[in-house]
Design a protein around this motif. Structure first.
Motif, PDB file in Angstrom:
ATOM      1  N   GLY A 107      43.759  40.850  48.761  1.00 30.70           N
ATOM      2  CA  GLY A 107      42.325  40.972  48.986  1.00 30.70           C
ATOM      3  C   GLY A 107      41.698  42.182  48.318  1.00 30.70           C
ATOM      4  N   ALA A 108      42.529  43.093  47.837  1.00 26.94           N
ATOM      5  CA  ALA A 108      41.997  44.314  47.205  1.00 26.94           C
ATOM      6  C   ALA A 108      41.353  44.009  45.855  1.00 26.94           C
ATOM      7  N   GLY A 109      41.749  42.875  45.253  1.00 30.23           N
ATOM      8  CA  GLY A 109      41.194  42.517  43.951  1.00 30.23           C
ATOM      9  C   GLY A 109      42.247  42.565  42.850  1.00 30.23           C
ATOM     10  N   LYS A 110      43.504  42.404  43.251  1.00 30.87           N
ATOM     11  CA  LYS A 110      44.616  42.509  42.298  1.00 30.87           C
ATOM     12  C   LYS A 110      44.563  41.437  41.211  1.00 30.87           C
ATOM     13  N   THR A 111      44.449  40.190  41.624  1.00 33.32           N
ATOM     14  CA  THR A 111      44.455  39.092  40.652  1.00 33.32           C
ATOM     15  C   THR A 111      43.254  39.177  39.715  1.00 33.32           C
ATOM     16  N   THR A 112      42.101  39.464  40.303  1.00 31.64           N
ATOM     17  CA  THR A 112      40.892  39.603  39.491  1.00 31.64           C
ATOM     18  C   THR A 112      41.067  40.730  38.475  1.00 31.64           C
ATOM     19  N   LYS A 116      40.862  40.721  34.434  1.00 31.87           N
ATOM     20  CA  LYS A 116      39.977  41.616  33.676  1.00 31.87           C
ATOM     21  C   LYS A 116      40.765  42.435  32.657  1.00 31.87           C
ATOM     22  N   LYS A 251      35.450  46.970  43.383  1.00 36.16           N
ATOM     23  CA  LYS A 251      34.260  46.707  44.210  1.00 36.16           C
ATOM     24  C   LYS A 251      33.367  47.940  44.359  1.00 36.16           C
ATOM     25  N   ASP A 253      30.785  48.274  42.833  1.00 33.64           N
ATOM     26  CA  ASP A 253      29.420  47.749  42.771  1.00 33.64           C
ATOM     27  C   ASP A 253      28.883  47.448  44.165  1.00 33.64           C
ATOM     28  N   GLY A 276      36.476  48.757  39.005  1.00 31.89           N
ATOM     29  CA  GLY A 276      35.937  47.401  39.024  1.00 31.89           C
ATOM     30  C   GLY A 276      34.507  47.453  39.518  1.00 31.89           C
ATOM     31  N   GLY A 278      32.320  44.535  39.514  1.00 30.08           N
ATOM     32  CA  GLY A 278      31.781  43.188  39.662  1.00 30.08           C
ATOM     33  C   GLY A 278      32.886  42.157  39.621  1.00 30.08           C
ATOM     34  N   GLU A 279      32.519  40.897  39.835  1.00 29.90           N
ATOM     35  CA  GLU A 279      33.519  39.841  39.883  1.00 29.90           C
ATOM     36  C   GLU A 279      33.811  39.224  38.521  1.00 29.90           C
TER      37      GLU A 279
HETATM   38  P1  GDP Z   1      43.930  39.862  45.544  1.00 32.02           P
HETATM   39  O1  GDP Z   1      44.263  39.159  46.820  1.00 32.02           O
HETATM   40  O2  GDP Z   1      44.197  41.330  45.657  1.00 32.02           O
HETATM   41  O3  GDP Z   1      44.545  39.270  44.343  1.00 32.02           O
HETATM   42  O4  GDP Z   1      42.337  39.778  45.408  1.00 32.02           O
HETATM   43  P2  GDP Z   1      41.419  38.896  44.443  1.00 32.02           P
HETATM   44  O5  GDP Z   1      41.592  39.300  43.043  1.00 32.02           O
HETATM   45  O6  GDP Z   1      41.591  37.460  44.774  1.00 32.02           O
HETATM   46  O7  GDP Z   1      39.970  39.404  44.899  1.00 32.02           O
HETATM   47  C1  GDP Z   1      39.467  39.263  46.203  1.00 32.02           C
HETATM   48  C2  GDP Z   1      37.944  39.109  46.136  1.00 32.02           C
HETATM   49  O8  GDP Z   1      37.345  40.312  45.656  1.00 32.02           O
HETATM   50  C3  GDP Z   1      37.506  38.024  45.181  1.00 32.02           C
HETATM   51  O9  GDP Z   1      36.420  37.335  45.764  1.00 32.02           O
HETATM   52  C4  GDP Z   1      37.041  38.781  43.939  1.00 32.02           C
HETATM   53  O10 GDP Z   1      36.055  38.091  43.204  1.00 32.02           O
HETATM   54  C5  GDP Z   1      36.489  40.042  44.550  1.00 32.02           C
HETATM   55  N1  GDP Z   1      36.515  41.196  43.623  1.00 32.02           N
HETATM   56  C6  GDP Z   1      37.565  41.704  42.923  1.00 32.02           C
HETATM   57  N2  GDP Z   1      37.192  42.789  42.200  1.00 32.02           N
HETATM   58  C7  GDP Z   1      35.870  42.993  42.435  1.00 32.02           C
HETATM   59  C8  GDP Z   1      34.887  43.967  41.992  1.00 32.02           C
HETATM   60  O11 GDP Z   1      35.155  44.904  41.231  1.00 32.02           O
HETATM   61  N3  GDP Z   1      33.614  43.811  42.480  1.00 32.02           N
HETATM   62  C9  GDP Z   1      33.276  42.801  43.346  1.00 32.02           C
HETATM   63  N4  GDP Z   1      32.023  42.749  43.762  1.00 32.02           N
HETATM   64  N5  GDP Z   1      34.172  41.897  43.782  1.00 32.02           N
HETATM   65  C10 GDP Z   1      35.448  41.972  43.343  1.00 32.02           C
END
Ligand code: GDP
Length: 298
Positions: A107-112, A116, A251, A253, A276, A278-279
């Motif tokens: 949920g931290a944004g690892k995959t996203t 990127k 996040k 932003d 990061g 944005g999405e």
């Molecule tokens: P993971 O479980 O760590 O792999 O997390 P995800 O990559 O699936 O990201 C979780 C949520 O955070 C998703 O809805 C992403 O779109 C969102 N997200 C990731 N990075 C950012 C960011 O820099 N800004 C914003 N606003 N959302 C982000």
């Protein structure tokens, strides 16, 4: 600059209001400054450190009036963030693939972030490979494939539930054999089973090192800035799990709590290397400490 607006508005506006609201520097002014720093999630130890320096600055007559505060704080924050900057540069392989190991809680944004990063290196003309070593969640493997397709990166994956270290082993060898420039390894993020995760990451590390002794060139910890001080707590836990070389703060932003950048560096001596904002696939920036300090305090 997109994305940093909230952070900037918060801390800058508050400090500006503070400066306008007081004719002299008195105890009330200092109390309010302390509260402002805490609200921006700079963290208690770092706020204390900054307050001490401000008090010294007043004694040494470097701060004579409220309006002297902003440039003084900007310089202090910049000094904290740029300390040891040489080692903060992103390491790349002299030859063969550069291996980036990416860790962090779900949920931290690892995959996203991996998506990127893939787009970032692709835009630099590099070939990229992604390794799906979070084998615990089928969704994580699927998501990584989507990012691979979207950014034109090859993806190495095994079945759900298979050995993550085996995925890493295959990926490193495929990257070497195919002359890939950058290999980005995704990992599981179940911190609730800390000892398992530690063993898993240790094994992945060992397997990578056996194939490329100086790899992973970077172990990046992904932290969600909107969790504020909790992000610092997570970082502390992860230092026990793996030798982290840099932080990706996501996040930014969506939060006015960007002060956490200062806390991470000051409390943990961990450089933030990417942010990061944005999405979207392009919403990742290399972190430049001086720019950040300037943006923060104008
Ligand atoms: P993971 O479980 O760590 O792999 O997390 P995800 O990559 O699936 O990201 C979780 C949520 O955070 C998703 O809805 C992403 O779109 C969102 N997200 C990731 N990075 C950012 C960011 O820099 N800004 C914003 N606003 N959302 C982000």
């Amino acid at each position: 600059k997109k994305g940093l607006n909230k952070t900037r508005e918060n801390l800058t506006n508050r400090i500006e209001k503070l400066v306008i609201g007081y004719a002299d520097i008195d105890d009330d002014f200092l109390d309010e400054l302390e509260e402002t720093l805490l609200m921006a999630d700079v963290g208690v130890p770092t706020t204390e450190r900054l307050m001490k320096v401000v008090r010294q600055g007043i004694k040494q007559k470097k701060i004579n009036a409220p309006e002297d505060l902003k440039p003084f704080l900007a310089q202090e924050i910049s000094d904290i963030l740029t300390a040891g900057e040489e080692q903060d540069k992103t390491r790349v392989a002299a030859a063969g693939p550069t291996v980036l190991l990416v860790i962090g809680v779900n949920g931290a944004g690892k995959t996203t972030t991996i998506g990127k990063l893939s787009a970032y290196y692709k835009a630099q003309g590099k070939s990229v490979m992604l390794a799906a070593a979070d084998t615990f969640r089928a969704a994580a493997i699927d998501q990584l494939e989507v990012w691979g397709e979207r950014t034109g990166a090859q993806v190495i994956k095994h079945e759900e539930g298979s050995d993550p270290a085996a995925v890493a082993f295959d990926a490193v060898n495929a990257a070497k054999a195919r002359g890939v420039d950058v290999l980005i390894v995704d990992t599981a993020g179940r911190l609730q089973t800390k000892s398992n995760l530690m063993q898993e990451l240790e094994k992945i590390n060992r397997v990578i090192k056996r194939e490329i002794p100086e790899a992973p060139h970077e172990t990046l910890l992904v932290l969600d800035a909107t969790t504020g001080q909790n992000a610092i707590h997570q970082a502390e836990l992860f230092t026990k799990v793996a030798p982290i070389t840099g932080v990706v703060l996501t996040k930014l932003d969506g939060t006015a709590k960007g002060g956490v950048v200062i806390g991470i560096k000051s409390q943990l001596s961990m450089p933030v290397k990417w942010i990061g904002v944005g999405e979207g696939v392009e919403d990742l920036r290399p972190f430049v400490a001086e720019d950040f300090a300037r943006a923060l305090l104008g």
